[in-house]
Design a protein around this motif. Structure first.
Motif, PDB file in Angstrom:
ATOM      1  N   PRO A  36      -2.410   1.523  -3.168  1.00 39.16           N
ATOM      2  CA  PRO A  36      -1.018   1.063  -3.192  1.00 39.16           C
ATOM      3  C   PRO A  36      -0.847  -0.264  -2.441  1.00 39.16           C
ATOM      4  O   PRO A  36      -1.401  -0.445  -1.359  1.00 39.16           O
ATOM      5  N   LYS A  37      -0.065  -1.150  -3.062  1.00 35.31           N
ATOM      6  CA  LYS A  37       0.167  -2.476  -2.490  1.00 35.31           C
ATOM      7  C   LYS A  37       0.759  -2.369  -1.084  1.00 35.31           C
ATOM      8  O   LYS A  37       0.497  -3.194  -0.208  1.00 35.31           O
ATOM      9  N   SER A  38       1.568  -1.323  -0.878  1.00 33.52           N
ATOM     10  CA  SER A  38       2.245  -1.182   0.412  1.00 33.52           C
ATOM     11  C   SER A  38       1.249  -1.006   1.572  1.00 33.52           C
ATOM     12  O   SER A  38       1.563  -1.359   2.698  1.00 33.52           O
ATOM     13  N   LEU A  39       0.058  -0.476   1.299  1.00 30.27           N
ATOM     14  CA  LEU A  39      -0.930  -0.317   2.384  1.00 30.27           C
ATOM     15  C   LEU A  39      -1.370  -1.690   2.896  1.00 30.27           C
ATOM     16  O   LEU A  39      -1.462  -1.924   4.100  1.00 30.27           O
ATOM     17  N   GLU A  67       0.324  -4.489   2.500  1.00 30.81           N
ATOM     18  CA  GLU A  67       1.483  -5.160   3.100  1.00 30.81           C
ATOM     19  C   GLU A  67       1.796  -4.594   4.482  1.00 30.81           C
ATOM     20  O   GLU A  67       2.165  -5.330   5.391  1.00 30.81           O
ATOM     21  N   ASN A  98     -10.647   3.142   1.962  1.00 26.76           N
ATOM     22  CA  ASN A  98      -9.838   3.893   1.011  1.00 26.76           C
ATOM     23  C   ASN A  98     -10.305   3.726  -0.434  1.00 26.76           C
ATOM     24  O   ASN A  98      -9.586   4.089  -1.366  1.00 26.76           O
TER      25      ASN A  98
END
Lengths: 261, 224
Positions: B117-120, B122, B142
């Motif tokens: 996930p991009k949020s990781l 960011e 991951n």
């Protein structure tokens, strides 16, 4: 924004910039499911303010947080925090997220699955401080879960870890993107308390996206209502929808009542 | 077992090992660029890297041989400046093997990176971590299953490679004669027993490698 005059009078010799005022003046074309929309926001957020961003989906709430954090680059404008220019399109200044010192709590929490709770918090620290890790674990009631990984946690526990991790970095501005949206009522009420605690602990600006008027009234010092990318209203929560939310026949659920009390 | 048999298998392992190691080092940055960066002609770059999956090995082998030829620009340059001859040498086979196995390393790595996930990423950036620290501390841990798949596929594919090697390297014992070439050679000479020995060893090596690696892979997936 609202308390500007008060703060200026209280802090006499200290210039406002040093207290960490966040000045925003941005324009950004958003590509939403309903087509292209212009996000235009111009405001000043005072130190110690807990500002809630309210509005329909696609109004630009999350985009504002992402722009402030340096995760999305606006098309035009200027963002200044204290004495530091974060973004200036004319001077081609765009500080990366690493240099803005913000704490961002994502809607999906974004905990690192490979690290335990303890390691997630430790990873966020700029300087190693075991006492601080212990303090945060205890503050958010996570001490017993410290060796668990994010996959073994409930939604509420993840939310607490995400808050603790954001605080571990000692951010200048804390940004929370719908932090309580995925939680049940009881958990929501309990965690609103955690957010307030986090804001008081940081003694800085907190920006929070929320869809829940009652939550906003409970937590915020001010609200910014967004509609289609522009600021519709700004002010204290009670002034903006305090009365209307109680008297316009709006459907109140048991959940809302629980969250308010 | 005779020495020739052992030497051939060792050479096969050496080629697959080096190819995998080289591709691991150069594959990760390429996969990172393809996963996270936008640049002009990105689709062309992706198509070129994937070409060996659809191209007959002999086509690539033919072009490599032309490039290595002392009459060609690259071949003559290497010969005159460094006194290196790539055609029908282990070095030449290794370069061809690296190019030919590239998609087997890069595609699983690229898929692994885009699946995170991009949020990781960011979240790590907002916590003040550099792109490199994020890569080492957040992304790599991951995507372990994807890394294992990439290494396994590259190594196994390399052990079974035939067309490119015969075009570029020929059949020189101790230099370019790997097991897959030896099988073909022994069959041509009607030595079915030796061909069978090579085939059985290759079959078992591939089976054992893939089984071990995929079982580790499965365990990793369940723990993440």
């Amino acid at each position: 924004m609202i308390q500007k005059e008060n703060i200026e009078s209280k802090s006499n010799s200290v210039p406002l910039e040093d207290l960490g005022v966040l000045s925003i003046s941005i324009q950004h074309a958003m590509h939403t499911s309903e087509g292209k929309k212009m996000l235009e926001v111009s405001t000043q957020i005072m130190p110690h303010e807990l500002l809630c961003l309210f509005g329909h989906s696609g109004a630009g709430k999350t985009t504002i947080l992402r722009i402030l954090a340096g995760l999305t680059k606006p098309d035009k404008g200027r963002i200044v925090f204290g004495n530091t220019v974060w973004f200036d399109s004319e001077k081609k200044i765009n500080l990366p997220p690493q240099q803005r010192n913000v704490g961002f709590m994502f809607q999906d929490y974004a905990l690192f699955p490979n690290m335990s709770i303890e390691k997630n918090i430790r990873f966020a620290q700029k300087e190693k401080d075991e006492a601080e890790v212990e303090k945060l674990l205890n503050l958010f009631d996570l001490a017993e879960l410290r060796h668990r990984k994010s996959g073994q946690l409930s939604g509420g526990q993840k939310q607490r870890v995400a808050l603790a991790r954001a605080l571990a970095a000692k951010p200048s501005v804390l940004m929370l993107d719908e932090p309580l949206s995925a939680l049940d009522c009881e958990m929501r009420a309990a965690l609103q308390h955690e957010i307030r605690k986090a804001h008081q602990l940081l003694k800085t600006i907190t920006l929070m996206v929320s869809h829940d008027k009652h939550e906003i009234i409970k937590l915020s010092t001010s609200v910014m209502v967004l509609r289609n990318g522009t600021v519709e209203k700004c002010g204290k929560a009670e002034e903006i929808f305090g009365k209307s939310s109680n008297h316009n026949g709006e459907h109140k659920t048991a959940c809302m009542n629980l969250c308010v009390h | 077992m005779d020495q020739d048999f052992i030497d051939t298998l060792l050479l096969t392992g050496k080629l697959a090992g080096w190819t995998t190691a080289i591709l691991f080092v150069i594959g990760f940055p390429i996969a990172y660029l393809l996963a996270y960066r936008r640049f002009p002609l990105k689709s062309v770059a992706e198509a070129l890297i994937s070409m060996p999956m659809v191209l007959p090995p002999t086509v690539l082998g033919f072009y490599m041989l032309m490039a290595y030829s002392p009459q060609g620009a690259l071949g003559s340059f290497l010969q005159s400046v460094f006194d290196v001859r790539l055609a029908f040498s282990f070095g030449g086979v290794l370069i061809a093997s690296v190019i030919f196995s590239m998609p087997f390393m890069i595609q699983p790595l690229q898929n692994g990176l885009t699946a995170i996930p991009k949020s990781l990423r960011e979240a790590s950036y907002t916590l003040g971590k550099s792109e490199f620290t994020t890569f080492v501390r957040v992304l790599i841990p991951n995507m372990i299953p994807s890394i294992i798949t990439a290494v396994a596929m590259t190594f196994a594919h390399c052990i079974g490679e035939f067309g490119v090697i015969i075009m570029v390297g020929g059949n020189i014992p101790g230099e370019t004669r790997v097991a897959s070439i030896a099988i073909y050679d022994e069959v041509q000479a009607m030595n079915y027993q030796t061909a069978n020995q090579y085939s059985l060893v290759l079959f078992l090596i591939s089976l054992v490698i893939l089984t071990v690696i995929f079982s580790i892979n499965k365990r990793k997936i369940t723990t993440i």
